[in-house]
Design a protein around this motif. Structure first.
Motif, mmCIF file in Angstrom:
data_model
loop_
_atom_site.group_PDB
_atom_site.id
_atom_site.type_symbol
_atom_site.label_atom_id
_atom_site.label_comp_id
_atom_site.label_asym_id
_atom_site.label_seq_id
_atom_site.Cartn_x
_atom_site.Cartn_y
_atom_site.Cartn_z
ATOM 1 N N UNK A 5 0.849 -1.192 0.000
ATOM 2 C CA UNK A 5 0.000 0.000 0.000
ATOM 3 C C UNK A 5 0.886 1.244 0.000
ATOM 4 N N UNK A 6 0.341 2.351 -0.467
ATOM 5 C CA UNK A 6 1.065 3.627 -0.483
ATOM 6 C C UNK A 6 0.421 4.560 0.533
ATOM 7 N N UNK A 7 0.979 4.598 1.731
ATOM 8 C CA UNK A 7 0.396 5.383 2.808
ATOM 9 C C UNK A 7 0.949 6.797 2.838
ATOM 10 N N UNK A 9 2.561 10.044 4.009
ATOM 11 C CA UNK A 9 3.639 10.284 4.965
ATOM 12 C C UNK A 9 4.742 9.249 4.924
ATOM 13 N N UNK A 10 4.596 8.216 4.117
ATOM 14 C CA UNK A 10 5.604 7.149 4.046
ATOM 15 C C UNK A 10 6.494 7.312 2.812
ATOM 16 N N UNK A 11 7.671 6.703 2.903
ATOM 17 C CA UNK A 11 8.661 6.763 1.828
ATOM 18 C C UNK A 11 8.694 5.426 1.100
ATOM 19 N N UNK A 12 8.783 5.493 -0.238
ATOM 20 C CA UNK A 12 8.749 4.285 -1.065
ATOM 21 C C UNK A 12 9.804 4.319 -2.159
ATOM 22 N N UNK A 64 5.125 10.108 0.093
ATOM 23 C CA UNK A 64 3.742 10.333 -0.323
ATOM 24 C C UNK A 64 3.093 11.433 0.523
ATOM 25 N N UNK A 65 2.459 12.408 -0.168
ATOM 26 C CA UNK A 65 1.786 13.532 0.502
ATOM 27 C C UNK A 65 0.269 13.392 0.551
ATOM 28 N N UNK A 66 -0.277 12.448 -0.211
ATOM 29 C CA UNK A 66 -1.729 12.332 -0.338
ATOM 30 C C UNK A 66 -2.178 10.910 -0.016
ATOM 31 N N UNK A 67 -3.486 10.722 -0.032
ATOM 32 C CA UNK A 67 -4.045 9.395 0.230
ATOM 33 C C UNK A 67 -3.732 8.448 -0.926
ATOM 34 N N UNK A 68 -3.682 7.153 -0.614
ATOM 35 C CA UNK A 68 -3.256 6.132 -1.575
ATOM 36 C C UNK A 68 -4.009 6.179 -2.895
#
Length: 183
Positions: A5-7, A9-12, A64-68
Motif C-alpha cells: 500500500x502507499x500510505x 507520509x511514508x517513503x517508497x 507520499x503527501x496524499x491518500x493512496x
C-alpha cells in the motif's frame, strides 16, 4: 501478488521496467517527456528524494503527501500517458511496462541513504557510465545550486552536507569499479 500500500507520509522505492525487459526509453526526448509527465501528474502529491531513468527501467524514491487512491491514480495516469505516447512514437502496440509498478516501503533512514546512492549509481552499475554526468538522474540537481523541485535540503541533511553526499557517492562508485576489475 499483493502490492504494498502507499500510505500518506511514508517513503517508497518505486521501480519498474519494460515488459520482457524491453526498452521504455529510446532516446533523451523520451526520458524528458517521462519527467514532464511525472511533474504533471505527481509533483504536487509526492516529494522526490531520488530518481534515475535507464533505457529499460526506472527508479524513484518518493515520500507520499496524499491518500493512496489519489497517488495510485496519478501513477496510473503517468504510465498510461507515457505508454500511449511511446507506443505511438515507436509504432508498437501493447503493454510497455511490467504489470504493476514495484513499491517498497522504506522506513530506515540508513536504508534511504543507501537507496539514494544506489539509484544515482545505476548508470555506473549497469553500463559503466559516469554517474556524475548522467542527465537522467537526480544526482546533479543535488550538487547544483539551481532551483529544483527535489527535496534537496532533506537529502543533503541525511548525508550531513553536500560534500559528504558527494564523498559517499564517489566512495561507492570506486567500490563498484573495483568489483568490475575482479570479474
Amino acid at each position: 501478488m499483493k502490492l504494498e500500500a502507499l500510505y500518506k507520509g511514508c517513503t517508497y522505492h518505486i521501480y519498474n521496467r519494460g515488459i520482457n525487459g524491453c526498452a521504455i526509453f529510446n532516446n533523451e526526448d523520451n526520458k524528458k517527456y517521462f519527467l514532464k509527465l511525472f511533474d504533471k501528474y505527481l509533483s504536487d502529491i509526492v516529494k522526490v528524494y531520488a530518481y534515475c531513468l535507464m533505457d529499460n527501467h526506472f527508479h524513484l524514491l518518493i515520500n507520499v503527501n496524499e491518500e493512496e487512491k489519489k497517488v495510485v491514480q496519478a501513477f496510473s495516469n503517468l504510465f498510461n500517458a507515457y505508454a500511449k505516447a511511446f507506443n505511438k512514437y515507436t509504432e508498437r502496440t501493447g503493454s510497455l511496462f511490467e504489470k504493476h509498478f514495484k513499491r517498497i516501503n522504506v522506513t530506515d533512514e540508513d536504508y534511504i541513504k543507501r537507496l539514494i546512492v544506489y539509484i544515482h549509481l545505476n548508470p555506473k552499475h549497469h553500463f559503466d557510465l559516469d554517474f556524475e554526468d548522467f542527465m537522467f538522474s537526480s544526482y546533479k540537481a543535488f550538487i547544483s545550486e539551481k532551483e529544483t523541485k527535489l527535496e534537496r535540503d532533506y537529502v543533503l541533511e541525511l548525508f550531513g552536507d553536500r560534500d559528504n553526499f558527494i564523498f559517499v557517492h564517489n566512495e561507492r562508485s570506486e567500490f563498484i569499479e573495483q568489483q568490475y576489475l575482479l570479474e
